[in-house]
Design a protein around this motif. Structure first.
Motif, PDB file in Angstrom:
ATOM      1  N   UNK A   1       0.463  -1.501  -0.326  1.00 19.59           N
ATOM      2  CA  UNK A   1      -0.258  -0.370   0.220  1.00 19.59           C
ATOM      3  C   UNK A   1       0.678   1.203   0.004  1.00 19.59           C
ATOM      4  N   UNK A   2       1.700   1.097   0.710  1.00 21.11           N
ATOM      5  CA  UNK A   2       3.765   2.150   0.866  1.00 21.11           C
ATOM      6  C   UNK A   2       3.191   2.770  -0.829  1.00 21.11           C
ATOM      7  N   UNK A   3       3.677   1.614  -1.378  1.00 20.11           N
ATOM      8  CA  UNK A   3       4.692   1.998  -2.699  1.00 20.11           C
ATOM      9  C   UNK A   3       4.341   1.244  -4.135  1.00 20.11           C
ATOM     10  N   UNK A   4       2.734   1.102  -4.466  1.00 26.72           N
ATOM     11  CA  UNK A   4       1.968   1.120  -4.536  1.00 26.72           C
ATOM     12  C   UNK A   4       2.551   1.633  -6.422  1.00 26.72           C
ATOM     13  N   UNK A   5       2.825   2.220  -6.589  1.00 25.65           N
ATOM     14  CA  UNK A   5       2.869   4.101  -7.292  1.00 25.65           C
ATOM     15  C   UNK A   5       4.193   3.790  -7.860  1.00 25.65           C
ATOM     16  N   UNK A   6       4.796   3.398  -7.785  1.00 24.48           N
ATOM     17  CA  UNK A   6       6.423   2.735  -7.638  1.00 24.48           C
ATOM     18  C   UNK A   6       6.432   2.271  -8.830  1.00 24.48           C
ATOM     19  N   UNK A   7       6.762   2.452 -10.491  1.00 26.06           N
ATOM     20  CA  UNK A   7       6.898   1.707 -11.478  1.00 26.06           C
ATOM     21  C   UNK A   7       8.069   0.882 -10.854  1.00 26.06           C
ATOM     22  N   UNK A   8       8.281  -0.456 -11.264  1.00 27.41           N
ATOM     23  CA  UNK A   8       9.315  -1.677 -11.234  1.00 27.41           C
ATOM     24  C   UNK A   8       9.668  -2.072 -12.759  1.00 27.41           C
ATOM     25  N   UNK A   9      10.972  -2.158 -12.761  1.00 31.92           N
ATOM     26  CA  UNK A   9      11.567  -2.112 -14.176  1.00 31.92           C
ATOM     27  C   UNK A   9      11.742  -3.411 -13.981  1.00 31.92           C
ATOM     28  N   UNK A  10      11.343  -4.547 -15.699  1.00 30.54           N
ATOM     29  CA  UNK A  10      11.657  -5.777 -15.756  1.00 30.54           C
ATOM     30  C   UNK A  10      12.612  -6.306 -17.280  1.00 30.54           C
ATOM     31  N   UNK A  11      13.977  -6.565 -17.023  1.00 32.05           N
ATOM     32  CA  UNK A  11      14.662  -6.620 -17.757  1.00 32.05           C
ATOM     33  C   UNK A  11      14.332  -8.036 -18.333  1.00 32.05           C
ATOM     34  N   UNK A  12      14.270  -8.024 -20.130  1.00 36.56           N
ATOM     35  CA  UNK A  12      14.103  -9.128 -20.739  1.00 36.56           C
ATOM     36  C   UNK A  12      15.135  -9.779 -21.835  1.00 36.56           C
ATOM     37  N   UNK A  13      15.699 -10.939 -22.533  1.00 37.73           N
ATOM     38  CA  UNK A  13      16.837 -11.677 -22.632  1.00 37.73           C
ATOM     39  C   UNK A  13      16.655 -11.808 -24.063  1.00 37.73           C
ATOM     40  N   UNK A  14      16.304 -12.150 -25.297  1.00 43.90           N
ATOM     41  CA  UNK A  14      16.202 -12.704 -26.179  1.00 43.90           C
ATOM     42  C   UNK A  14      16.760 -13.472 -26.293  1.00 43.90           C
ATOM     43  N   UNK A  15      16.529 -14.985 -27.054  1.00 43.17           N
ATOM     44  CA  UNK A  15      17.833 -16.038 -26.873  1.00 43.17           C
ATOM     45  C   UNK A  15      17.844 -16.551 -27.867  1.00 43.17           C
ATOM     46  N   UNK A  16      18.958 -17.484 -28.797  1.00 50.41           N
ATOM     47  CA  UNK A  16      19.310 -17.570 -29.883  1.00 50.41           C
ATOM     48  C   UNK A  16      18.438 -19.131 -29.839  1.00 50.41           C
ATOM     49  N   UNK A  17      17.833 -18.922 -31.543  1.00 52.16           N
ATOM     50  CA  UNK A  17      17.651 -20.685 -31.192  1.00 52.16           C
ATOM     51  C   UNK A  17      18.047 -21.072 -33.312  1.00 52.16           C
ATOM     52  N   UNK A  18      17.971 -21.840 -33.308  1.00 51.30           N
ATOM     53  CA  UNK A  18      18.055 -22.485 -35.118  1.00 51.30           C
ATOM     54  C   UNK A  18      17.173 -22.393 -35.779  1.00 51.30           C
ATOM     55  N   UNK A  19      15.962 -21.861 -35.961  1.00 51.58           N
ATOM     56  CA  UNK A  19      15.441 -21.503 -37.374  1.00 51.58           C
ATOM     57  C   UNK A  19      15.578 -19.937 -37.324  1.00 51.58           C
ATOM     58  N   UNK A  20      15.031 -19.319 -38.799  1.00 52.74           N
ATOM     59  CA  UNK A  20      15.197 -18.442 -39.049  1.00 52.74           C
ATOM     60  C   UNK A  20      14.342 -17.333 -39.014  1.00 52.74           C
ATOM     61  N   UNK A  21      13.484 -17.663 -38.354  1.00 53.66           N
ATOM     62  CA  UNK A  21      11.646 -16.961 -38.186  1.00 53.66           C
ATOM     63  C   UNK A  21      11.782 -16.225 -37.186  1.00 53.66           C
ATOM     64  N   UNK A  22      11.207 -14.335 -37.829  1.00 52.63           N
ATOM     65  CA  UNK A  22      10.723 -14.464 -36.731  1.00 52.63           C
ATOM     66  C   UNK A  22       9.647 -14.782 -35.842  1.00 52.63           C
ATOM     67  N   UNK A  23       9.340 -14.398 -33.694  1.00 53.70           N
ATOM     68  CA  UNK A  23       8.373 -14.541 -33.034  1.00 53.70           C
ATOM     69  C   UNK A  23       7.974 -13.250 -32.523  1.00 53.70           C
ATOM     70  N   UNK A  24       6.720 -13.862 -32.338  1.00 54.29           N
ATOM     71  CA  UNK A  24       6.269 -13.046 -31.359  1.00 54.29           C
ATOM     72  C   UNK A  24       4.889 -13.892 -30.208  1.00 54.29           C
ATOM     73  N   UNK A  25       5.040 -13.371 -29.435  1.00 49.72           N
ATOM     74  CA  UNK A  25       4.411 -14.021 -28.272  1.00 49.72           C
ATOM     75  C   UNK A  25       3.728 -12.621 -27.401  1.00 49.72           C
ATOM     76  N   UNK A  26       3.257 -13.229 -26.329  1.00 49.87           N
ATOM     77  CA  UNK A  26       2.960 -12.434 -24.876  1.00 49.87           C
ATOM     78  C   UNK A  26       2.894 -12.779 -23.624  1.00 49.87           C
ATOM     79  N   UNK A  27       3.495 -11.849 -22.622  1.00 51.47           N
ATOM     80  CA  UNK A  27       3.661 -12.080 -21.618  1.00 51.47           C
ATOM     81  C   UNK A  27       2.462 -11.578 -20.919  1.00 51.47           C
ATOM     82  N   UNK A  28       2.133 -12.523 -19.809  1.00 52.62           N
ATOM     83  CA  UNK A  28       0.491 -12.706 -19.154  1.00 52.62           C
ATOM     84  C   UNK A  28       1.799 -12.032 -17.588  1.00 52.62           C
TER      85      UNK A  28
END
Length: 778
Positions: free
Chosen positions: A94-121
């Motif tokens: 209740x005291x820190x509800x309006x303090x934005x928190x940062x999340x870092x995302x790293x994309x991993x390599x794969x074997x295919x050559x296609x672009x990917x698109x998905x959702x973080x829930x």
């Protein structure tokens, strides 16, 4: 009042009680219900995150939309095989509800050559946020295939080994491997190279590798030989270029090769170099060649050449042909070289050949041609201009400023270096005498020219021409006559490292004729002359011919303006037979002239000419402009004029002529008060009004680019003639000159003057002097 939570408030009852009058003691109640307007939700910024596979990490922020009633935990879920998160859940109080928190995302390599698109829930629980969900769209751009290639190589048989480059198109986080093996073509394993096979490894992040093969040397002369290295079995990469060719160059020379020096004349248009092979070969022998500048320049003296020269089997001699270019001024002997390189299985014994370009024209004969062309052009123009003056005026008049110029040479000579020749002193002098229909006239002319040619030749010369002529007029239309002229030229030249003197003399005879109609006129003159021309020790008999003609006419004339047209052409040729020197020059001009008849007081005028110069001297097209305005107000004894003239544009570099002059004068004649101011600019200032030149105007040619001449005079009539007191000043860029004195004119054609003079100069001390002068004009 507004609060931070998202919960509705309890129902409240308000009691109202009245007092006073007949309402005292009366009560009422009001029920108040407060509905909360704050919304619950999870805020994501941004809503779309774009990443590159295996590239830099991306970030986004998470915050709550309103205050919770207790701690809230937000859990993050997504495809773990494609990304990594620095945290899987977030806690808000209740005291820190309006303090934005940062999340870092790293994309991993794969074997295919296609672009990917998905959702973080993002799913929340606790603090009144149960079942709140927010989605972040993530797009990952695939970095493409990791491509592997091998490249060709060549090696001398005696080098011992050769390296072939094997490279990846981009770094990768995985270990890349590829197998290779050597495959014989012309080269034989065990005789020309050691058979080899193996594997190439690329550590994560590395993009460069190599395959080293050992080369075996033999003592047998043979053609170049080849083998191929083939790649296969690549892991974590795709093979794009799977084979590399190795060329083994034989180092056992079977013959020697050399090239001969050559000498050619520029006029030949071609020089051929002979290349020799010491003995025949059973296979074609090739060698590369290229030209290189010496004192000769590619594109100006010769055309650059390079290529491959081939000796066919059994041939021991071949030629390399290089085109020579002609110029008009460069008379030096010049050189360039041909270089042999990359001989293959031959030893180059002499790799550089020198070509010497000679010209049939020497420097001195070239200068003689250039000087003769300009001398003949200048003397011919002097004669034609004198004829122009003759056609315009046949009055009995004589004028000469030689005495004034001689005095000025003494005054200015020490400080300016001005040492005029006799021709410069007599330049502009003229005399005419009408004996009924027959007239006798004479004129002197002086011109200094500076010539140049293609940045290698510099010419400077003074040309003086004396002319004596006689003509006869029939009625008011026809005029025919003959003039005898003698021109003398003296100058200097510089071409490359050579310099020296040039001089010439030419005596000619020029018959001429003119006809004048009501509103038109035409004239023609031809000339023939003989003399001598000399440049250093090179001299010979000079023969010259010329022809000139011109027309002028009135195009239109009204009470307000007049317009006339005019044109002339001049062609001259010269020949010095002893040295086969021939030169031609020509000038063609055409133009319009007009004046605006505003009033009797003010009369503006303008002239436009287009000219074409050609031949053996400066050539090109030019535009001449001239004009001015005349002022005359007899009631105030006031007259004036402002005049400009010049060659405003010409295609020949550095070929310019211009001038600007003016006159303001109060008073006229020799009696009474006369005040005059004459400013002028430029080397060709021209006369403003016909008059005899005074001593103040006889200044050095090099000093008068800008002048202001002022004079105050008062004339007292005598029983016979006039006596004038004169004070004047001439302002030049380099100093001033003052004069004060008296002039006595007992007759119109006779004058005697005594003047005291003082002059100042920026580079010399002040000087004073006394001038006594007498003159008689006839």
């Amino acid at each position: 009042m507004e609060d931070a939570d998202a919960e509705d408030e309890a129902v409240e009852t308000l009691t109202l009680r009245a007092s006073g009058g007949e309402y005292s003691g009366i009560t009422g109640t009001v029920v108040v219900t407060v509905e909360d307007t704050d919304q619950k939700g999870i805020l994501l910024t941004p809503l779309l995150l774009e990443l590159e596979e295996g590239g830099a990490a991306g970030t986004y922020t998470v915050a709550l939309q309103s205050a919770p009633t207790s701690d809230v935990i937000v859990a993050i879920t997504g495809p773990s095989a494609q990304i990594t998160l620095d945290r899987a859940s977030l806690t808000f109080t209740p005291a820190t509800w309006d303090d934005a928190q940062t999340v870092t995302v790293q994309a991993l390599e794969d074997l295919d050559t296609d672009d990917e698109q998905f959702t973080l829930t993002h799913r929340a629980r606790g603090g009144g946020y149960d079942h709140e969900i927010a989605d972040l769209e993530v797009r990952i751009k695939d970095k493409g295939e990791v491509v592997l290639s091998i490249y060709d190589a060549s090696v001398d048989e005696g080098a011992g080994s050769v390296d072939l480059r094997v490279e990846l198109n981009q770094p990768t986080g995985r270990l890349v491997s590829v197998m290779y093996r050597a495959v014989a073509e012309d080269a034989e394993a065990g005789a020309d190279y050691e058979d080899s096979r193996g594997i190439v490894l690329f550590n994560p992040g590395s993009t460069k590798g190599r395959i080293r093969l050992n080369i075996l040397e033999d003592e047998l002369p043979e053609p170049d030989e080849t083998l191929t290295v083939v790649l296969s079995g690549a892991r974590h990469a795709v093979i794009a270029r799977g084979s590399g060719r190795v060329t083994i160059q034989d180092n056992d020379a079977v013959s020697r090769i050399w090239i001969d020096d050559e000498v050619a004349f520029e006029e030949d248009g071609m020089v051929e170099f002979t290349v020799h092979l010491s003995q025949p070969s059973e296979i074609p022998v090739t060698i590369r060649y290229r030209t290189e500048n010496g004192t000769a320049t590619a594109g100006e003296d010769y055309r650059a050449a390079s290529g491959l020269l081939t000796f066919a089997p059994g041939v021991v001699q071949a030629t390399i042909a290089v085109e020579l270019l002609r110029d008009e001024v460069d008379w030096r002997q010049e050189t360039f070289t041909v270089h042999l390189q990359n001989s293959g299985k031959t030893r180059i014994e002499k790799a550089v050949a020198v070509a010497t370009i000679r010209e049939e024209t020497s420097v001195r004969s070239g200068v003689l041609k250039a000087y003769t062309a300009r001398f003949v052009r200048t003397s011919t123009v002097q004669i034609v201009e004198a004829l122009h003056q003759r056609f315009r005026s046949r009055r009995d008049v004589s004028s000469c400023s030689a005495p004034q110029r001689a005095v000025m040479a003494q005054v200015w000579g020490a400080s300016t270096g001005w040492d005029p020749s006799l021709g410069e002193l007599l330049g502009g002098c003229h005399v005419s005498r009408d004996l009924g229909g027959l007239s006798v006239w004479g004129r002197g002319s002086f011109t200094r020219f500076n010539g140049r040619g293609e940045d290698v030749l510099r010419l400077r010369a003074d040309v003086t021409t004396a002319m004596v002529g006689t003509d006869y007029r029939w009625g008011q239309r026809w005029l025919a006559g003959l003039v005898v002229s003698h021109s003398q030229g003296e100058g200097t030249f510089r071409a490359y490292e050579q310099s020296g003197a040039a001089q010439s003399g030419l005596t000619g005879v020029v018959p001429y004729v003119s006809v004048q109609g009501t509103d038109w006129g035409a004239w023609m003159a031809v000339g023939y002359g003989r003399g001598r021309a000399e440049v250093q020790e090179l001299e010979g008999d000079l023969t010259s011919t010329f022809g000139a003609a011109g027309v002028q006419g009135e195009w239109t004339s009204t009470a307000w303006f007049g317009l006339n047209v005019h044109g002339d052409v001049l062609v001259a040729g010269a020949e010095v037979d002893a040295h086969a020197v021939r030169a031609q020059v020509y000038r063609v001009r055409a133009g319009l002239g007009g004046d605006l008849r505003v009033s009797d007081v003010i009369r503006p005028y303008v002239e436009v000419n287009v000219r074409q110069d050609g031949g053996s001297a400066e050539t090109g097209t030019g535009l001449e402009l001239g004009g001015g305005i005349r002022l005359s107000y007899p009631a105030w004894r006031l007259r004036g004029e402002m005049r400009t003239q010049g060659l405003v544009i010409h295609s020949a570099d550095g070929f310019t002529e211009w001038g600007l002059s003016g006159l303001v004068q109060v008073g006229d004649g020799s009696k009474g008060l006369v005040v005059s101011v004459r400013p002028s600019w430029g080397p060709h200032q021209g006369g403003v009004l016909p008059r005899q030149q005074t001593i103040l105007e006889a200044t050095p040619a090099g000093a008068n680019l800008h002048q202001i001449r002022m004079e105050v005079a008062y004339g007292v009539p005598l029983k016979s003639g006039v006596m004038r007191s004169v004070a004047g000043m001439t302002q030049l860029f380099t100093g001033r000159m003052y004069r004060l004195g008296t002039e006595l004119r007992p007759r119109d054609y006779m004058s005697v003057s005594v003047f005291g003079m003082a002059h100042t100069h920026v580079h010399a001390p002040t000087g004073i002097g006394l001038n006594l002068q007498g003159s008689v004009r006839y």
